[in-house]
Design an enzyme around this catalytic site. Sequence first.
Site, PDB file in Angstrom:
ATOM      1  N   GLY A  84       0.264 -11.466  -2.867  1.00 57.02           N
ATOM      2  CA  GLY A  84       0.407 -10.585  -4.024  1.00 57.02           C
ATOM      3  C   GLY A  84      -0.582  -9.453  -3.882  1.00 57.02           C
ATOM      4  O   GLY A  84      -1.312  -9.360  -2.894  1.00 57.02           O
ATOM      5  N   GLY A 115      -3.674  -8.315  -3.965  1.00 63.25           N
ATOM      6  CA  GLY A 115      -4.981  -8.946  -4.053  1.00 63.25           C
ATOM      7  C   GLY A 115      -6.127  -7.981  -4.170  1.00 63.25           C
ATOM      8  O   GLY A 115      -7.244  -8.373  -4.516  1.00 63.25           O
ATOM      9  N   LYS A 149      -5.782   1.289  -4.269  1.00 60.19           N
ATOM     10  CA  LYS A 149      -6.147   0.248  -3.305  1.00 60.19           C
ATOM     11  C   LYS A 149      -7.663   0.100  -3.281  1.00 60.19           C
ATOM     12  O   LYS A 149      -8.394   1.070  -3.074  1.00 60.19           O
ATOM     13  CB  LYS A 149      -5.628   0.638  -1.921  1.00 60.19           C
ATOM     14  N   ASP A 206       5.623  -9.169   3.929  1.00 61.59           N
ATOM     15  CA  ASP A 206       5.039  -8.559   2.731  1.00 61.59           C
ATOM     16  C   ASP A 206       4.571  -7.134   3.005  1.00 61.59           C
ATOM     17  O   ASP A 206       4.180  -6.431   2.070  1.00 61.59           O
ATOM     18  CB  ASP A 206       3.882  -9.405   2.195  1.00 61.59           C
TER      19      ASP A 206
END
Length: 514
Positions: free
Chosen positions: A109, A111, A139, A278
């Site tokens: 996910g 993170g 980010k 991902d």
Amino acid sequence: MSIANKPVDSHEQTDSRDKLTSIDSLNCDNHYATLPAHFYNKQMPDGISDPKMVSLNPQVLALLDLDNAVADSDALLQLCSGNYLPSCFDPLAMKYTGHQFGHYNPDLGDGRGLLLAQVKDNDASGDSSNNTTWDLHLKGAGRTPYSRQGDGRAVLRSSIREYLCSAAMQGLGIPTTQALSVVVGSDTVMREQVEQAAMVVRVAESHVRFGHFEHFYYTQRLDDLKLMLDYTLTKHFPDALNEEVPYLAFYKQVMTTTAELMAHWQAVGFVHGVMNTDNMSILGQTFDYGPFAFQDNFDPAYVCNHTDYSGRYAFNQQPQVGYWNLMALGRALTPFVDIDPLNAVLQTYDDIFLAKLRELMRGKLGLQQVHDTDGELIKHLLEILAGSAVDYTYFFRLLSDFNSAEDTDNSLIRDQFIDREAFDAWAVKYQQRLVLESSVDELRKVSMNQVNPKYILRNYLAQQAITQATDYDYSLVNELLEVLANPFAEHPEFEKLAALPPEWGRKMVLSCSS
């Protein structure tokens, strides 16, 4: 630091129909936040202290319809460092899963990143159908429920690399996410050593990944999987809704753009380094820049990620990994689409990839026509490039000077090869191929220099920019940003940035740690 309310700078008041002069004037359409709450975790970013703007990309600023006056505003700096958000922002961390190095990981996910908002561009015509919605993703925004014992931070090193590489790919015309800014703070984080905390604002049309669908498939939450599919088609694949089997049409589009993206990577010599599902965008855009590299001395088996012990994500494996990842996505669709038509779509992958790759490689060779022998000509060239470890980018730029007159030795190009006889044998075939389509050297040079870059983000250049930036000298970061925005131009004032790498800068192997 935490989010603080902050007044808008006085010079940021909106005074133009076309450009916004205040970040508070951004028009939000946070459609992902309308999905059920268990699709994500809402939370505010944990800002960094004493932020300094390392670099701001003016092209991405314009993409968001923000006026240049915003660039120097404190409000933008505080936004890009996680310390201030406009009132319409609704930050959240997405939940997804995925296959990492071929193994399913249920604990993935966002993170260390947050989807801050989804904003519409400012269409002056007033026609809302022309508006693109852009995800603004921060980010390095701190811990989330998906951080897996991590600190949720990004470091200056990886932030500069992502920022510059997304600009490089955009300049090369390769589908990619983009980055608005890099900001560094006074906070420190521990990786292999103590490093400076930093943040990147990533801008993309979507942050939906293959792993979003895998999450609901492997947890057998099929109602949620259908909801995720319907949301994705409505927002990003509306044409598929008109097809007889919309989910199959969606899969076909994802397969096509992914196959073509792999061709773009191979043609330019780009190695992603960590092609987990991902990290695969459903829009076929280059996503999640980590231990990437551009080929220097050409090596088909080049592995740039030092944690990739098996070479799964080597340069020459990328097309097959793209296929494998699409197979994983297709599996996640099987509750709603029969396997046979999914497989039938997937089996067209190789043809689409090869057709696109040959189209791109013909362009790099200055060929305007299609001939049956092109595949062999390209294959032979790649073999001799690898055999003599020739610099990939430098060779193709130099090849535009090839003299097609019979019996010309083209010594400057020839001298790039250890095995000169191998080049001579290929050059004869290339010369014959040019004659076959009546190629004109001067015109071919122009077309080749429009597709063969003079400047790429070589890892040694990125490392030099990072080293300078740790001493608060951001000049090389911004010089690279300028040339990478138009890598096909000569930029004589930046000639040094086109130089071949020093020995220490060749075939650098990098870490995923960021």
